[in-house]
Design a protein around this motif. Structure first.
Motif, PDB file in Angstrom:
ATOM      1  N   ASP A   5     -32.180   1.189  34.316  1.00  0.00           N
ATOM      2  CA  ASP A   5     -32.414  -0.331  33.104  1.00  0.00           C
ATOM      3  C   ASP A   5     -32.842   0.887  31.532  1.00  0.00           C
ATOM      4  O   ASP A   5     -33.155   0.701  31.117  1.00  0.00           O
ATOM      5  CB  ASP A   5     -32.667  -0.851  33.754  1.00  0.00           C
TER       6      ASP A   5
ATOM      7  N   VAL B  64     -40.189  -6.022  34.291  1.00  0.00           N
ATOM      8  CA  VAL B  64     -40.014  -6.960  32.386  1.00  0.00           C
ATOM      9  C   VAL B  64     -42.019  -7.243  31.807  1.00  0.00           C
ATOM     10  O   VAL B  64     -42.226  -6.995  31.037  1.00  0.00           O
ATOM     11  CB  VAL B  64     -39.724  -7.789  32.118  1.00  0.00           C
TER      12      VAL B  64
ATOM     13  N   ASN C 143     -34.695 -11.375  43.564  1.00  0.00           N
ATOM     14  CA  ASN C 143     -34.080 -10.337  42.330  1.00  0.00           C
ATOM     15  C   ASN C 143     -35.789 -11.205  41.080  1.00  0.00           C
ATOM     16  O   ASN C 143     -35.602 -10.708  40.427  1.00  0.00           O
ATOM     17  CB  ASN C 143     -32.851 -11.350  42.444  1.00  0.00           C
TER      18      ASN C 143
ATOM     19  N   CYS D 207     -34.850 -13.028  33.554  1.00  0.00           N
ATOM     20  CA  CYS D 207     -35.001 -13.011  34.696  1.00  0.00           C
ATOM     21  C   CYS D 207     -34.139 -13.993  35.962  1.00  0.00           C
ATOM     22  O   CYS D 207     -34.158 -14.824  36.366  1.00  0.00           O
ATOM     23  CB  CYS D 207     -36.451 -12.802  35.126  1.00  0.00           C
TER      24      CYS D 207
ATOM     25  N   GLY E 146     -37.628  -8.528  39.521  1.00  0.00           N
ATOM     26  CA  GLY E 146     -37.534  -7.962  37.796  1.00  0.00           C
ATOM     27  C   GLY E 146     -38.703  -8.417  36.878  1.00  0.00           C
ATOM     28  O   GLY E 146     -38.908  -7.974  35.941  1.00  0.00           O
TER      29      GLY E 146
ATOM     30  N   GLU F  95     -31.366  -6.812  35.255  1.00  0.00           N
ATOM     31  CA  GLU F  95     -32.510  -6.228  34.540  1.00  0.00           C
ATOM     32  C   GLU F  95     -32.458  -5.959  33.274  1.00  0.00           C
ATOM     33  O   GLU F  95     -33.596  -5.645  32.094  1.00  0.00           O
ATOM     34  CB  GLU F  95     -33.571  -5.595  35.577  1.00  0.00           C
TER      35      GLU F  95
END
Length: 219
Positions: free
Chosen positions: A202, A101, A93, A71, A97, A52
Motif C-alpha cells: 500500500d 493510517v 479490518n 476505514c 486499518g 487501505e
C-alpha cells in the motif's frame, strides 16, 4: 467583509474535505471486494486487498481522522452488503486499518516531507503487523474456528511451512523456518509478515499515485 470571506473559505474547505473523504471511502469499499488469496504464502481463507490505500491517501492529504473515517465507511459498506463473519471480519479490518493510517497520518502531519510520509507509512505498517497478532488471536480466529476446526487451520499453515522449508533446502539455505504447533506461532510466523507486506505494498502504491492525484486531493 474579510470575516465573510474567511467563513466562505472555511466552508469550501470543509465541503472539499467531506467530498474527498466520501470519494476515497467509495473507492476503498470497491477495493475491499476485490480481494484475492495468495495460497503459497498464507492459507487461502486469508485474502489480500488494497482497500487501505485510499485510507492512506486520505490520512496524508486530509489528516489521520479522515483516514480513519475511510476505514470505517468501507467496512460498514462491506458489512452491510456482504459479511461472511457477522461483521467480525470487518471490525478486525477496521482496527488494523486504523493501526496503519493513524500513525502514518499523524507522523506526516508533524513532518510534512517525503521522508516524513515514508517514515509514517513504514511505522504504520509495522504497527499494523504487530497489532494483527492479538486482533487475529482474540477476535478473528475464534470466529474462523466455528466454521473450521483449529487443527485444520494449523494444518494449513504447516503445509505451507513444509513447502517453504523444502524450497530453502533445495537452494541450500543456511536456515529453516521453525515448526508451528499452535495458533499463536502461526500468527507470528505467517500473519504478521503478511500484514506487514500488505502495508508495504500500500505504501509503494501510495507513493506512485499520490503526486498525480494531489491536485484532486488538495483542491
Amino acid at each position: 467583509m474579510s470575516t465573510t470571506a474567511s467563513a466562505a473559505a472555511a466552508q469550501r474547505s470543509r465541503t472539499h474535505k467531506i467530498a474527498v473523504t466520501a470519494m476515497l471511502s467509495a473507492v476503498a469499499a470497491v477495493l475491499m471486494f476485490l480481494e484475492f488469496p495468495i495460497p503459497f504464502l498464507i492459507p487461502s481463507f486469508v485474502e489480500l486487498d488494497f482497500s487501505e490505500l485510499p485510507a492512506l491517501l486520505a490520512a496524508f492529504s486530509l489528516g489521520p481522522v479522515s483516514g480513519m473515517v475511510v476505514c470505517l465507511v468501507k467496512n460498514l459498506i462491506k458489512g452491510l452488503l456482504f459479511s461472511g463473519t457477522g461483521g467480525v471480519g470487518e471490525m478486525c479490518n477496521f482496527l488494523l486499518g486504523v493501526c496503519f493510517v493513524i500513525p502514518a497520518g499523524a507522523i506526516y502531519r508533524y513532518k510534512k516531507t517525503r521522508m516524513g510520509a515514508l517514515a509514517g507509512a513504514l511505522i504504520g505498517a509495522l504497527v499494523m503487523a504487530v497489532c494483527s497478532i492479538p486482533v487475529n488471536y482474540f477476535i478473528s480466529y475464534p470466529v474462523y474456528t466455528k466454521f473450521l476446526p483449529i487443527d485444520a487451520i494449523i494444518g494449513m499453515y504447516q503445509e505451507i511451512l513444509v513447502s517453504f522449508n523444502s524450497l530453502l533446502a533445495r537452494v541450500n539455505a543456511p536456515f529453516a523456518f521453525p515448526s508451528v504447533n499452535g495458533l499463536l506461532s502461526c500468527l507470528v510466523i505467517f500473519n504478521a509478515p503478511f500484514t506487514l507486506l500488505k502495508g508495504l505494498l500500500d505504501t509503494v502504491l501510495c507513493f506512485l499515485i499520490y503526486k498525480p492525484l494531489s491536485p484532486l486531493l488538495h483542491r
